[in-house]
Design a protein around this motif. Structure first.
Motif, PDB file in Angstrom:
ATOM      1  N   GLY A  46      10.729 -32.417  52.968  1.00 13.17           N
ATOM      2  CA  GLY A  46      11.297 -34.020  52.492  1.00 13.17           C
ATOM      3  C   GLY A  46      10.166 -35.003  52.607  1.00 13.17           C
ATOM      4  N   LEU A  47       8.990 -34.730  52.846  1.00 12.96           N
ATOM      5  CA  LEU A  47       7.721 -35.663  52.877  1.00 12.96           C
ATOM      6  C   LEU A  47       6.868 -35.439  52.038  1.00 12.96           C
ATOM      7  CD1 LEU A  47       7.395 -35.908  56.934  1.00 12.96           C
ATOM      8  CD2 LEU A  47       8.446 -37.533  55.322  1.00 12.96           C
ATOM      9  N   LYS A  48       7.181 -34.725  50.733  1.00 13.01           N
ATOM     10  CA  LYS A  48       6.133 -34.709  49.773  1.00 13.01           C
ATOM     11  C   LYS A  48       5.443 -35.752  49.238  1.00 13.01           C
ATOM     12  CE  LYS A  48       8.724 -30.805  47.500  1.00 13.01           C
ATOM     13  NZ  LYS A  48       9.875 -30.676  46.705  1.00 13.01           N
ATOM     14  N   THR A  49       4.314 -35.630  49.044  1.00 11.01           N
ATOM     15  CA  THR A  49       3.353 -36.578  48.627  1.00 11.01           C
ATOM     16  C   THR A  49       2.561 -36.072  47.644  1.00 11.01           C
ATOM     17  OG1 THR A  49       2.190 -38.573  49.297  1.00 11.01           O
ATOM     18  CG2 THR A  49       1.815 -36.695  50.420  1.00 11.01           C
ATOM     19  N   LYS A  50       1.548 -36.766  46.832  1.00 11.36           N
ATOM     20  CA  LYS A  50       0.748 -36.532  45.831  1.00 11.36           C
ATOM     21  C   LYS A  50      -0.539 -36.969  46.101  1.00 11.36           C
ATOM     22  CE  LYS A  50       0.926 -35.381  40.933  1.00 11.36           C
ATOM     23  NZ  LYS A  50       1.733 -35.584  39.793  1.00 11.36           N
ATOM     24  N   ILE A  51      -1.471 -36.286  46.360  1.00 14.91           N
ATOM     25  CA  ILE A  51      -2.837 -37.090  46.284  1.00 14.91           C
ATOM     26  C   ILE A  51      -3.881 -36.250  45.268  1.00 14.91           C
ATOM     27  CG2 ILE A  51      -2.835 -38.036  48.894  1.00 14.91           C
ATOM     28  CD1 ILE A  51      -4.705 -35.304  49.549  1.00 14.91           C
ATOM     29  N   GLU A  55       0.188 -31.823  44.796  1.00 20.53           N
ATOM     30  CA  GLU A  55       1.310 -32.054  45.170  1.00 20.53           C
ATOM     31  C   GLU A  55       1.319 -31.382  46.733  1.00 20.53           C
ATOM     32  OE1 GLU A  55       4.484 -33.091  43.548  1.00 20.53           O
ATOM     33  OE2 GLU A  55       3.931 -32.990  41.456  1.00 20.53           O
ATOM     34  N   LEU A  56       1.492 -32.120  47.760  1.00 14.62           N
ATOM     35  CA  LEU A  56       1.262 -31.805  49.407  1.00 14.62           C
ATOM     36  C   LEU A  56       3.084 -31.507  49.630  1.00 14.62           C
ATOM     37  CD1 LEU A  56      -1.257 -33.914  50.697  1.00 14.62           C
ATOM     38  CD2 LEU A  56      -1.698 -31.823  49.481  1.00 14.62           C
ATOM     39  N   ALA A  57       3.049 -30.300  50.315  1.00 12.18           N
ATOM     40  CA  ALA A  57       4.530 -30.187  50.729  1.00 12.18           C
ATOM     41  C   ALA A  57       4.967 -31.014  51.811  1.00 12.18           C
ATOM     42  CB  ALA A  57       4.637 -29.049  51.278  1.00 12.18           C
ATOM     43  N   SER A  58       4.014 -31.780  52.574  1.00 14.19           N
ATOM     44  CA  SER A  58       3.885 -32.678  53.607  1.00 14.19           C
ATOM     45  C   SER A  58       2.656 -33.400  53.456  1.00 14.19           C
ATOM     46  CB  SER A  58       4.511 -32.303  54.745  1.00 14.19           C
ATOM     47  OG  SER A  58       3.693 -32.149  55.798  1.00 14.19           O
ATOM     48  N   PRO A  59       2.416 -34.672  54.331  1.00 12.96           N
ATOM     49  CA  PRO A  59       1.009 -35.192  54.386  1.00 12.96           C
ATOM     50  C   PRO A  59       0.046 -34.752  55.736  1.00 12.96           C
ATOM     51  CG  PRO A  59       2.592 -36.742  55.281  1.00 12.96           C
ATOM     52  CD  PRO A  59       3.364 -35.396  54.771  1.00 12.96           C
ATOM     53  N   ILE A  60       0.947 -33.618  56.452  1.00 10.66           N
ATOM     54  CA  ILE A  60       0.341 -33.142  57.579  1.00 10.66           C
ATOM     55  C   ILE A  60      -0.397 -31.827  57.387  1.00 10.66           C
ATOM     56  CG2 ILE A  60       0.663 -32.393  59.920  1.00 10.66           C
ATOM     57  CD1 ILE A  60       3.396 -33.897  59.757  1.00 10.66           C
ATOM     58  N   GLY A  61      -1.634 -31.800  57.276  1.00 11.59           N
ATOM     59  CA  GLY A  61      -2.585 -30.791  57.016  1.00 11.59           C
ATOM     60  C   GLY A  61      -3.013 -29.982  58.229  1.00 11.59           C
ATOM     61  N   LEU A  62      -3.505 -28.813  57.996  1.00 16.03           N
ATOM     62  CA  LEU A  62      -4.365 -28.056  58.984  1.00 16.03           C
ATOM     63  C   LEU A  62      -5.886 -28.259  58.775  1.00 16.03           C
ATOM     64  CD1 LEU A  62      -4.550 -26.178  61.704  1.00 16.03           C
ATOM     65  CD2 LEU A  62      -4.486 -24.321  60.067  1.00 16.03           C
ATOM     66  N   ALA A  63      -6.595 -28.968  59.968  1.00  7.97           N
ATOM     67  CA  ALA A  63      -8.007 -29.556  59.730  1.00  7.97           C
ATOM     68  C   ALA A  63      -8.942 -27.985  59.706  1.00  7.97           C
ATOM     69  CB  ALA A  63      -8.409 -30.201  60.968  1.00  7.97           C
ATOM     70  N   ALA A  64     -10.035 -28.247  59.259  1.00  8.44           N
ATOM     71  CA  ALA A  64     -11.170 -27.109  59.061  1.00  8.44           C
ATOM     72  C   ALA A  64     -11.341 -26.713  60.312  1.00  8.44           C
ATOM     73  CB  ALA A  64     -12.242 -27.614  58.215  1.00  8.44           C
ATOM     74  N   GLY A  65     -11.891 -25.321  60.416  1.00  7.59           N
ATOM     75  CA  GLY A  65     -12.087 -24.787  61.766  1.00  7.59           C
ATOM     76  C   GLY A  65     -11.309 -23.790  62.470  1.00  7.59           C
ATOM     77  N   LEU A  79       3.969 -22.254  58.681  1.00  7.87           N
ATOM     78  CA  LEU A  79       4.339 -22.643  60.014  1.00  7.87           C
ATOM     79  C   LEU A  79       4.657 -24.350  59.703  1.00  7.87           C
ATOM     80  CD1 LEU A  79       1.721 -21.090  62.514  1.00  7.87           C
ATOM     81  CD2 LEU A  79       4.005 -20.619  62.097  1.00  7.87           C
ATOM     82  N   GLY A  80       4.403 -24.834  58.491  1.00  3.82           N
ATOM     83  CA  GLY A  80       5.002 -25.986  58.286  1.00  3.82           C
ATOM     84  C   GLY A  80       3.720 -26.991  57.984  1.00  3.82           C
ATOM     85  N   PHE A  81       2.736 -26.833  57.902  1.00  2.00           N
ATOM     86  CA  PHE A  81       1.712 -27.673  57.210  1.00  2.00           C
ATOM     87  C   PHE A  81       1.679 -27.678  55.951  1.00  2.00           C
ATOM     88  CE2 PHE A  81      -0.610 -25.757  61.001  1.00  2.00           C
ATOM     89  CZ  PHE A  81      -1.016 -27.179  61.597  1.00  2.00           C
ATOM     90  N   GLY A  82       1.568 -28.951  55.603  1.00  3.70           N
ATOM     91  CA  GLY A  82       1.871 -29.408  53.823  1.00  3.70           C
ATOM     92  C   GLY A  82       0.493 -28.915  53.079  1.00  3.70           C
ATOM     93  N   PHE A  83      -0.718 -28.835  53.753  1.00  8.80           N
ATOM     94  CA  PHE A  83      -1.828 -28.377  53.123  1.00  8.80           C
ATOM     95  C   PHE A  83      -2.755 -27.787  54.181  1.00  8.80           C
ATOM     96  CE2 PHE A  83      -4.937 -31.949  53.974  1.00  8.80           C
ATOM     97  CZ  PHE A  83      -4.238 -32.667  54.355  1.00  8.80           C
ATOM     98  N   VAL A  84      -3.854 -26.758  53.746  1.00 11.90           N
ATOM     99  CA  VAL A  84      -4.608 -26.274  54.767  1.00 11.90           C
ATOM    100  C   VAL A  84      -6.102 -26.591  54.454  1.00 11.90           C
ATOM    101  CG1 VAL A  84      -2.862 -24.824  55.831  1.00 11.90           C
ATOM    102  CG2 VAL A  84      -4.565 -23.807  54.300  1.00 11.90           C
ATOM    103  N   GLU A  85      -6.807 -26.416  55.285  1.00 11.46           N
ATOM    104  CA  GLU A  85      -8.263 -26.651  54.783  1.00 11.46           C
ATOM    105  C   GLU A  85      -9.070 -25.685  55.411  1.00 11.46           C
ATOM    106  OE1 GLU A  85     -10.353 -30.537  54.250  1.00 11.46           O
ATOM    107  OE2 GLU A  85     -11.917 -29.829  55.395  1.00 11.46           O
ATOM    108  N   VAL A  86      -9.473 -24.498  54.823  1.00 13.27           N
ATOM    109  CA  VAL A  86     -10.323 -23.378  55.293  1.00 13.27           C
ATOM    110  C   VAL A  86     -11.811 -23.698  55.513  1.00 13.27           C
ATOM    111  CG1 VAL A  86      -8.614 -21.893  54.512  1.00 13.27           C
ATOM    112  CG2 VAL A  86     -10.670 -22.210  53.124  1.00 13.27           C
TER     113      VAL A  86
END
Ligand SMILES: Cc1cc2nc3c(=O)[nH]c(=O)nc-3n(C[C@H](O)[C@H](O)[C@H](O)COP(=O)(O)O)c2cc1C
Length: 362
Positions: A46-51, A55-65, A79-86
């Motif tokens: 319910g916190l979708k956003t666009k950058i 389209e991010l499912a939420s603005p909270i992403g998993l950081a690299a590393g 697990l709930g991250f809106g986007f992930v950076e590998v």
């Protein structure tokens, strides 16, 4: 039930083991679940956003590393991250610095790492990246420690991987590869950016390019980097990587490597605020560093971040943490009358309401 089990293992069991061992076990566990997760839906918050068109499912992403080799992006998305950076992924595989190279500082809510881009290289990552993805997955790219032409490493890896991911982050800010941070100097950064831009325009689908910067920069450095990015087609900046400054600790003690977690919050916010003040309207900011709560996220958003990333607090607090922060963020947004993430981005720069005054001090 499964969530409770994940949470128990994530917090109670793993945090008692040697840090790198517990990370390896967490990855094994997530790899087992990755296949199962790939048949489930990604995060719905319910916190979708666009950058940048994503389209991010939420603005909270998993950081690299965390997921250096793109092994578990569907599991972490679930697990709930809106986007992930590998990543960070380098052209060739490399083992990284000698162990031990990851340390917990629980009394500071922090980690110190001197991993040195341990990863299996771009060929391995490309095979994982071909799998269907449950959400937005970006790739963070870097140079090999032994490379004699680090600029060329970025060009090669961009060419090899960009088309397989939703966005690419140029990491010139890790403190654990000798001289890597020198690539933040405008003349070096411009070389990298010109090369990757020329490849990007030739792709069928152009990808947003981000540059991830260090927290240990002067105002002048930040302005120069921002100018170089904006002149060379960069979509946004990620602020920040880990700090090399012991001054940020409650009990300052010299260390080797990069410090993340709570002590980094203030310094990374300072850089974020500077960027927000100076950037062009179209440049997007992703805030990372020291996030432990929904309030920390809310503040970064109102300072100008369109999305955020988290690492250290996820390690300390386990998988349920993401959903908890999300619920808190939702409440803060609603209480202040924001119907969308977008409407809160950079808002205090306009309205200056209810934000810690430290963020407005010069
Ligand atoms: C163990 C560890 C490994 C990391 N590896 C990378 C990496 O490979 N590439 C990168 O850009 N950042 C890396 N980071 C930095 C994080 O992505 C993030 O920028 C930093 O930890 C600040 O966020 P945090 O305070 O939420 O942890 C790493 C951080 C940690 C703790």
């Amino acid at each position: 039930m499964l969530n409770i089990l994940h949470h128990y293992i994530g917090t109670k069991v793993l945090n008692r083991l040697e840090p790198e061992l517990s990370h390896a076990i967490a990855l094994c566990y997530l790899r087992l679940l990755n296949h199962r997760f790939s048949r489930m839906k990604g995060a719905t918050s319910g916190l979708k956003t666009k950058i940048c068109g994503m389209e991010l499912a939420s603005p909270i992403g998993l950081a690299a590393g965390f997921d250096k080799n793109a092994d578990v992006f569907n599991a972490t998305l679930s697990l709930g991250f809106g986007f992930v950076e590998v990543g960070t992924i380098t052209p060739n595989p490399q083992t990284g610095n000698p162990k031990p190279r990851l340390f917990r500082l629980p009394e500071e809510n922090a980690l110190i790492n001197k991993m040195g881009f341990n990863n299996k290289g771009m060929l391995y990552a490309s095979k994982n990246a071909e799998k269907p993805k449950l959400g937005i997955v970006g790739v963070n790219i870097g140079a090999n420690a032994k490379s004699i032409n680090k600029v060329l490493d970025y060009t090669n890896i961009f060419e090899f991987l960009a088309h397989l991911f939703d966005y690419v982050t140029i990491n010139v800010s890790s403190p654990n590869t000798k001289n890597l941070r020198d690539l933040q100097k405008p003349e070096m950064l411009e070389k990298i950016l010109k090369n990757v831009k020329s490849i990007n325009v030739s792709l069928k689908r152009q990808v947003p390019i981000f540059v991830k910067i260090a927290p240990d920069l002067s105002e002048n450095n930040v302005t120069e980097i921002l100018d170089a990015c904006e002149e060379n087609g960069v979509s946004g900046l990620i602020a920040t990587n880990t700090t090399i400054s012991p001054k940020t600790l409650k009990k300052p003690t010299a260390f080797e490597g990069g410090l993340s977690g709570k002590p980094l919050l203030r310094q990374s916010n300072k850089i974020l605020r500077l960027l927000a003040k100076k950037k062009n309207e179209s440049t997007v900011l992703i805030g990372v560093g020291g996030i432990f709560s929904g309030k920390d996220i809310y503040e970064k958003i109102r300072m100008g971040a369109s999305a955020v990333q988290v690492y250290t607090s996820f390690v300390y607090n386990g998988p349920r943490h993401v959903k908890n922060m999300e619920a808190e963020l939702k409440k803060l947004l609603l209480d202040d009358g924001y119907g969308t993430i977008e409407s809160a981005v950079g808002d205090p720069l306009r309205s200056k309401r209810r934000l810690d005054p430290i963020y407005f001090s010069p």
